[in-house]
Write a protein that holds these residues in place. Structure first.
Motif, PDB file in Angstrom:
ATOM      1  N   SER A 109      30.915  43.171  41.032  1.00 34.29           N
ATOM      2  CA  SER A 109      29.527  43.603  40.852  1.00 34.29           C
ATOM      3  C   SER A 109      28.599  42.424  40.595  1.00 34.29           C
ATOM      4  N   LEU A 110      29.142  41.272  40.236  1.00 37.03           N
ATOM      5  CA  LEU A 110      28.313  40.083  40.016  1.00 37.03           C
ATOM      6  C   LEU A 110      27.853  39.452  41.319  1.00 37.03           C
ATOM      7  N   TYR A 111      28.525  39.771  42.426  1.00 39.33           N
ATOM      8  CA  TYR A 111      28.250  39.061  43.680  1.00 39.33           C
ATOM      9  C   TYR A 111      27.884  40.000  44.830  1.00 39.33           C
TER      10      TYR A 111
ATOM     11  N   PHE B  93      35.605  30.825  33.051  1.00 40.45           N
ATOM     12  CA  PHE B  93      34.820  30.567  31.841  1.00 40.45           C
ATOM     13  C   PHE B  93      33.327  30.599  32.124  1.00 40.45           C
ATOM     14  N   SER B  94      32.903  29.991  33.222  1.00 39.17           N
ATOM     15  CA  SER B  94      31.464  29.933  33.506  1.00 39.17           C
ATOM     16  C   SER B  94      30.867  31.318  33.717  1.00 39.17           C
ATOM     17  N   GLU B  95      31.675  32.251  34.233  1.00 38.58           N
ATOM     18  CA  GLU B  95      31.171  33.602  34.486  1.00 38.58           C
ATOM     19  C   GLU B  95      30.825  34.323  33.179  1.00 38.58           C
ATOM     20  N   THR B  96      31.440  33.902  32.080  1.00 41.35           N
ATOM     21  CA  THR B  96      31.172  34.554  30.790  1.00 41.35           C
ATOM     22  C   THR B  96      29.894  34.044  30.139  1.00 41.35           C
ATOM     23  N   LEU B  97      29.270  33.028  30.738  1.00 43.12           N
ATOM     24  CA  LEU B  97      28.090  32.416  30.123  1.00 43.12           C
ATOM     25  C   LEU B  97      26.781  32.773  30.807  1.00 43.12           C
ATOM     26  N   GLY B  98      26.841  33.310  32.030  1.00 45.09           N
ATOM     27  CA  GLY B  98      25.637  33.562  32.810  1.00 45.09           C
ATOM     28  C   GLY B  98      24.929  34.838  32.412  1.00 45.09           C
TER      29      GLY B  98
ATOM     30  N   HIS C 102      34.272  42.052  34.448  1.00 45.15           N
ATOM     31  CA  HIS C 102      35.398  42.901  34.059  1.00 45.15           C
ATOM     32  C   HIS C 102      36.132  42.280  32.877  1.00 45.15           C
ATOM     33  N   GLY C 103      36.599  43.121  31.978  1.00 43.47           N
ATOM     34  CA  GLY C 103      37.272  42.656  30.781  1.00 43.47           C
ATOM     35  C   GLY C 103      38.490  41.791  31.051  1.00 43.47           C
ATOM     36  N   HIS C 104      39.150  42.019  32.198  1.00 40.92           N
ATOM     37  CA  HIS C 104      40.318  41.219  32.558  1.00 40.92           C
ATOM     38  C   HIS C 104      39.962  39.744  32.600  1.00 40.92           C
ATOM     39  N   PHE C 105      38.800  39.428  33.167  1.00 39.15           N
ATOM     40  CA  PHE C 105      38.395  38.033  33.303  1.00 39.15           C
ATOM     41  C   PHE C 105      37.848  37.473  31.989  1.00 39.15           C
TER      42      PHE C 105
END
Length: 436
Positions: free
Chosen positions: A90-92, A301-306, A313-316
């Motif tokens: 859903s981010l992309y 890691f970078s996806e958790t900061l944007g 998703h919680g998995h990531f």
């Protein structure tokens, strides 16, 4: 025979002789997709007009390689300049990078006709499952994460397609769908432009409907030894039958398929002997998990900061937060074990073996869509960085494909493809696998 039914190598010969046009193949392919994809659901994006325009352009020029005009699917974690790369995330949604990944550039420059983007598990790592169904039995998964690519090739919706493997995501779907697939030696195909998960594991491979199809693409990528390869005789071929420490995870049909294949090769003149890997190899599955999640932390890691982190998703989130508690010392130890086992495995081929044969999957594709299957028969070879070729060898009573994989030493890709080609006449990919 309709053009879409042709294997890549068959179509290449007809296009080279001008007995088949690129546009004829493209139109037949698009018609097949329109007929079948509503139920198989292999594709995330296709621009039919663009495909036909490109096919007409290809018909105006002489073939630049055997890939000229052949239809190619691109797993949707691999960037394409003219299509979105959405990664089932859903981010992309509708994201366009504006450039081709290196592997896509190679096949485009070789004249291949890129048809569209194929379904994948989210980020080729976990999270959201793909919508794709197994063409042989729509109630079963086609495997993951290269689900759309494998199903599209198996269902004759495209002749060739890229997949990726970090654990078992390329070879396992080949077995589940009854097609051929190669996971090359780690690093010999550039990963530039493909989603990163674990940099020392991620490998780009491709699917086809024959061993010859795999070789066509290997030639375009100039894999090690392709320009000097020689046919390999099946008689006298030394095959190591490796059931691995995961043998109990294989269902009865996977076990029967491996043993039947060994018998067929032996009957054709190969020398088959059981291979038990040294004791340190038993620790490789745990080492793979350590490397997977240890390197995966940096990849996500970078996806958790944007600004869209709440949509991740919680998995990531767990991977990025190192929820498994991978330590620096543990990661270093996993690297060291893998390095030692790589050297030891390669040495087997100096005097003892020509090829290793082992299950490609635990057997039948699982029913349902909450799981894409177990990768236990793939992770050791992925961590060892060795080339693997999946081959279909029969079907279960439910008409689900079964496969084996051939494994060679690092950079032995060309010889492994020739060995696979030598084995094909001794095998029947549609044979009924029965239990004794």
């Amino acid at each position: 025979m309709e053009p879409y039914e042709l294997s890549a190598s068959e179509a290449a010969r007809l296009i080279a002789s001008r007995d088949l046009s690129c546009e004829e193949l493209a139109r037949s392919t698009l018609a097949r997709i329109a007929e079948r994809d509503p139920i198989v659901r292999a594709w995330t994006y296709i621009d039919e007009d663009r495909v036909l325009r490109r096919a007409r352009e290809l018909d105006k020029t002489a073939p630049v390689s055997p890939l000229h005009g052949l239809t190619f699917g691109i797993k949707d974690v691999i960037q394409t300049a003219d299509m979105p790369t959405q990664q089932n995330s859903s981010l992309y949604v509708d994201h366009r990078s504006g450039q081709d990944a290196a592997c896509v550039a190679v096949v485009r420059h070789s004249g291949a006709l890129v048809v569209g983007k194929t379904e994948t598990v989210e980020f080729a790592a976990g999270g959201r499952m793909p919508a794709t169904r197994n063409p042989s039995n729509l109630a079963h998964t086609p495997g993951g994460t290269s689900s759309g690519s494998a199903a599209a090739v198996a269902d004759h919706q495209v002749q060739l397609a890229f997949g990726t493997q970090t654990a078992g995501s390329h070879i396992r779907p080949a077995a589940f769908n009854g097609i051929y697939g190669i996971k090359p030696t780690h690093g010999v195909v550039s990963r530039e432009g493909a989603k990163l998960y674990a940099h020392s594991l991620d490998t780009i491979g491709w699917y086809g409907r024959s061993a010859d199809d795999l070789a066509l693409v290997a030639e375009a990528f100039a894999l090690p030894g392709m320009s000097q390869r020689m046919p390999v005789p099946l008689k006298g071929l030394r095959v190591g039958l490796c059931m691995t420490a995961s043998w109990s995870a294989a269902d009865p049909y996977a076990q029967a398929a491996l043993m039947q294949t060994a018998f067929q090769l032996e009957s054709a003149g190969a020398i088959v002997k059981e291979l038990t890997l040294p004791a340190p190899f038993n620790d490789l599955p745990n080492a793979h998990e350590t490397v997977l999640y240890g390197e995966g932390r940096a990849a996500f890691f970078s996806e958790t900061l944007g600004p869209k982190a709440h949509m991740l998703h919680g998995h990531f989130c767990d991977i990025a937060a190192n929820a498994r508690g991978i330590t620096p010392q543990g990661l270093a130890a996993a690297y060291d074990l893998a390095a030692a086992c790589r050297r030891q495995f390669d040495a087997l081929f100096d005097d003892e073996l020509d090829v290793v044969m082992t299950p490609a999957s635990p057997g039948e594709a699982p029913e349902g869509f909450t799981s894409t299957g177990n990768y236990t028969f793939n992770i050791v070879w992925t961590l060892l960085h060795v080339p693997c070729v999946a081959m279909p060898v029969g079907r279960s009573p439910r008409n689900l494909p079964l496969g084996v994989q051939l494994v060679g030493p690092r950079t032995g890709d060309a010889r492994l493809l020739e060995i696979a080609r030598a084995c094909v006449p001794a095998l029947d990919s549609n044979a009924a696998i029965t239990l004794s």
